[in-house]
Design an enzyme around this catalytic site. Structure first.
Site, PDB file in Angstrom:
ATOM      1  N   TYR A 144     -38.621  25.427  12.964  1.00  0.00           N
ATOM      2  CA  TYR A 144     -37.646  24.540  13.599  1.00  0.00           C
ATOM      3  C   TYR A 144     -37.425  25.011  15.030  1.00  0.00           C
ATOM      4  O   TYR A 144     -37.245  26.202  15.276  1.00  0.00           O
ATOM      5  CB  TYR A 144     -36.319  24.579  12.839  1.00  0.00           C
ATOM      6  N   ASP A 239     -40.431  31.362  19.987  1.00  0.00           N
ATOM      7  CA  ASP A 239     -39.069  30.871  19.813  1.00  0.00           C
ATOM      8  C   ASP A 239     -38.290  31.956  19.078  1.00  0.00           C
ATOM      9  O   ASP A 239     -38.373  32.087  17.863  1.00  0.00           O
ATOM     10  CB  ASP A 239     -39.061  29.547  19.040  1.00  0.00           C
ATOM     11  N   LYS A 267     -28.306  31.729  19.860  1.00  0.00           N
ATOM     12  CA  LYS A 267     -27.568  32.387  18.778  1.00  0.00           C
ATOM     13  C   LYS A 267     -26.937  33.727  19.183  1.00  0.00           C
ATOM     14  O   LYS A 267     -25.912  33.720  19.841  1.00  0.00           O
ATOM     15  CB  LYS A 267     -28.457  32.472  17.534  1.00  0.00           C
TER      16      LYS A 267
HETATM   17  C1  LIG Z   1     -31.287  27.494  15.640  1.00  0.00           C
HETATM   18  C2  LIG Z   1     -32.629  27.415  16.207  1.00  0.00           C
HETATM   19  C3  LIG Z   1     -32.933  26.537  17.268  1.00  0.00           C
HETATM   20  C4  LIG Z   1     -31.926  25.532  17.789  1.00  0.00           C
HETATM   21  O1  LIG Z   1     -30.817  26.138  18.358  1.00  0.00           O
HETATM   22  P1  LIG Z   1     -29.460  25.286  18.544  1.00  0.00           P
HETATM   23  O2  LIG Z   1     -28.561  26.223  19.269  1.00  0.00           O
HETATM   24  O3  LIG Z   1     -29.000  24.943  17.153  1.00  0.00           O
HETATM   25  O4  LIG Z   1     -29.803  24.078  19.322  1.00  0.00           O
HETATM   26  C5  LIG Z   1     -34.184  26.582  17.821  1.00  0.00           C
HETATM   27  N1  LIG Z   1     -35.118  27.439  17.366  1.00  0.00           N
HETATM   28  C6  LIG Z   1     -34.877  28.278  16.354  1.00  0.00           C
HETATM   29  C7  LIG Z   1     -35.937  29.221  15.898  1.00  0.00           C
HETATM   30  C8  LIG Z   1     -33.637  28.289  15.728  1.00  0.00           C
HETATM   31  O5  LIG Z   1     -33.414  29.097  14.686  1.00  0.00           O
END
Ligand SMILES: *Cc1c(COP(=O)(O)O)cnc(C)c1O
Length: 432
Positions: A144, A239, A267
C-alpha cells in the site's frame, strides 16, 4: 464490557461519515461488530468512551512508537503551539527535522516535507517521472502506498498484467502506466519489467511489508530490485512510511544495506501529528519546484507543531538502545504468540520485524499477497474479538500489522500472551 456509548456514537457517526468513519479500516468491517470510540490514550493503553481500557497494538497505525501521550512529546507540542501554529513561511524546526532525517538515512541528500504518507509517495513518484522523463511505475501486489489514483491497483490473483483499478472513481486510463508484480518474486518482476525497460520511471516497494500483514522480503529480493533499477535506469523508491525509524534507526534501507534512489517517510516522523517526507538523490530532488519543474506544494507543510511532535518522538526512538529494547519486546511477543498457538494446536505464522508483527492463521510461511489471502481470515476475526473481550486491542483486520511501542512493558506483554493463550484455546475448542 459495556459498549453503550461507542454504539450510540457510531449510530450518530453513520449519519455523518461514509460508513461512520474517516478512514475505512477503522469501521471493523473485516472483523465485524462496532468500532470503539476512543476518548483518551496513555502509554500502551487506550480508553474507550465507555471507560474500558485496552492494551493497544494499533498505535494509530504506526506513529505512536513512543507510546501515547508521552510527556516529552506533549510538552513539545504545547510549547511550540504557544508560539504560533502555522506561518506559511520557513521556520527553524523544519531545518532541525530535515537534519535529523538525513543523519539517520544518508540516502536522503535532499528532501521535502509534506503532510501525509500519501502525499509523500505522490511527490516522490512525480519527481521520479519528472527526472527520468518516463511514465511507468512498477509496484507489488499487497503493498500500500497511499490512495493516489494510479496506485490503487493490485493484480488479480497471479495476474501479471497492466493495472486494473481496485477502486471506483479511478478511470482505467489513470492506471495504464502502473505495473503490478508479486512480492518476493524477482523472476516475475524482471519478466514484467523487460518489455517496459525504456519506459520505467520507478520501482516502488515496501522493503518490509506492513499492509498485507507483516511480510518480510526474501534474501536477495531487494538486492535484485536494486540491480533491476541499475540495469534499466528506473529509480528505486523505498516506501518507508511504515518502516522508517521503526524497524531500525536508519529504516529498512540501513537494516538491509541497500541504498534506494528515493525514500518516503511518514507515521513515526510526525509523532502522532500529520507529517510525511520524501527525498533522496540530490540530482533527482533538484527537479522539484521551485528549483526544478516538478510541481509540489503544501499550505501546512513543515508545520512547526508537527515538527516538534516528530522531533520529540525521534529523540526518544532513534537510538540503538531504544531499538534494541523495542526489538526484544517484539520478539518476546511474536515468539510467545507462536508458542501459545502451537500449544493450543492452532496453526499460525507470526512474522515480525522490530516494532511490528502479524498473525496469520496459516500452516505455511506468508511470502506474498496470495499467501496472505489464503490464510484463514475467519479465524482471525474470532481471535480479534476474543482478544478485545480480554482487553487487548488488535488491528481490526487480518491483513494489517500490529505495532509495538516503547511503552509496552513486560507486564503488558505477559498479559497479552495470557489473553492470546485463552483466545487460542477457545478457538481450538470451537473448531474441534
Ligand atoms: C500508511 C502508509 C502510507 C500512507 O500514509 P498516509 O499518511 O495514511 O497517507 C503509504 N505507504 C505506506 C507503506 C504506509 O504504511
Amino acid at each position: 464490557m459495556a459498549l453503550k456509548q461507542s454504539e450510540k456514537l457510531f449510530a450518530a457517526a453513520k449519519q455523518l461519515f461514509p460508513g461512520g468513519v474517516n478512514s475505512p479500516v477503522r469501521a471493523f468491517q473485516s472483523v465485524g461488530g462496532h468500532p470503539l470510540f476512543i476518548s483518551r490514550a496513555s502509554g500502551a493503553y487506550l480508553t474507550d468512551v465507555d471507560g474500558n481500557n485496552y492494551i493497544d497494538y494499533v498505535g494509530s497505525w504506526g506513529p505512536m512508537i513512543a507510546g501515547h501521550a508521552h510527556p516529552k512529546v506533549v510538552e513539545a507540542i504545547q510549547d511550540t503551539a504557544a508560539q504560533g501554529t502555522s506561518f506559511g513561511a520557513p521556520s527553524p524546526l523544519e531545518v532541525q527535522m530535515a537534519k535529523q532525517l538525513m543523519r539517520h538515512l544518508p540516502s536522503l541528500q535532499r528532501l521535502r516535507l509534506v503532510n501525509s504518507g500519501t502525499e509523500a509517495v505522490m511527490g516522490a513518484l512525480r519527481a521520479a517521472r519528472g527526472f527520468t522523463g518516463r511514465p511507468k511505475i512498477l509496484k507489488f501486489a499487497g503493498c500500500y502506498h497511499g490512495h493516489a489514483d494510479y496506485l490503487l491497483v493490485k493484480a488479480g490473483s497471479g495476474a501479471l498484467t497492466h493495472g486494473r483499478p481496485d477502486s471506483l472513481g479511478v478511470p482505467e486510463s489513470l492506471v495504464e502506466h502502473t505495473l503490478v508484480a508479486p512480492y518476493n518474486d524477482l523472476a516475475a518482476t524482471e519478466k514484467l519489467a523487460r518489455p517496459h525497460r525504456k519506459d520505467l520511471a520507478a520501482v516502488i516497494v515496501e522493503p518490509i511489508v506492513g499492509n498485507m500483514g507483516c511480510v518480510l522480503p526474501k534474501p536477495g529480493f531487494l538486492e535484485g530490485l536494486r540491480k533491476l533499477c541499475d540495469a534499466t535506469g528506473a529509480l528505486l523508491v523505498f516506501d518507508e512510511v511504515m518502516t522508517g525509524f521503526r524497524v531500525h534507526p536508519g529504516g529498512a534501507q540501513d537494516l538491509f544495506g541497500i541504498r534506494p534512489d528515493l525514500t518516503t517517510l511518514g507515521k513515526v516522523i510526525g509523532g502522532g501529528l500529520p507529517v510525511g517526507a520524501y527525498g533522496g538523490r540530490a540530482d533527482v530532488m533538484k527537479c522539484v519546484s521551485p528549483e526544478g519543474g516538478v510541481y509540489q506544494a503544501g499550505t501546512l507543510s513543515g508545520n512547526p507543531v508537527a515538527m516538534a511532535a516528530g522531533l520529540a518522538t525521534l529523540k526518544l526512538i532513534s537510538t540503538p538502545k531504544a531499538h534494541a529494547k523495542l526489538l526484544h519486546k517484539t520478539e518476546r511477543l511474536a515468539k510467545g504468540i507462536a508458542e501459545v498457538a502451537q500449544r493450543a494446536r492452532c496453526r499460525v505464522q507470526v512474522p515480525y520485524a522490530c516494532g511490528m508483527l502479524s498473525l496469520f492463521f496459516s500452516g505455511r510461511p506468508v511470502e506474498n499477497l496470495d499467501d496472505a489471502m489464503a490464510s484463514q481470515g475467519a479465524l482471525f476475526r474470532r481471535f480479534f474479538h476474543e482478544m478485545l473481550a480480554r482487553g487487548v486491542y488488535l488491528p481490526p483486520s487480518p491483513y494489517e500489522a500490529w505495532f509495538v511501542s516503547l511503552a509496552h512493558g513486560e507486564n503488558e506483554i505477559a498479559k497479552t500472551l495470557r489473553a492470546a493463550k485463552d483466545s487460542f484455546l477457545t478457538l481450538a475448542k470451537e473448531n474441534g
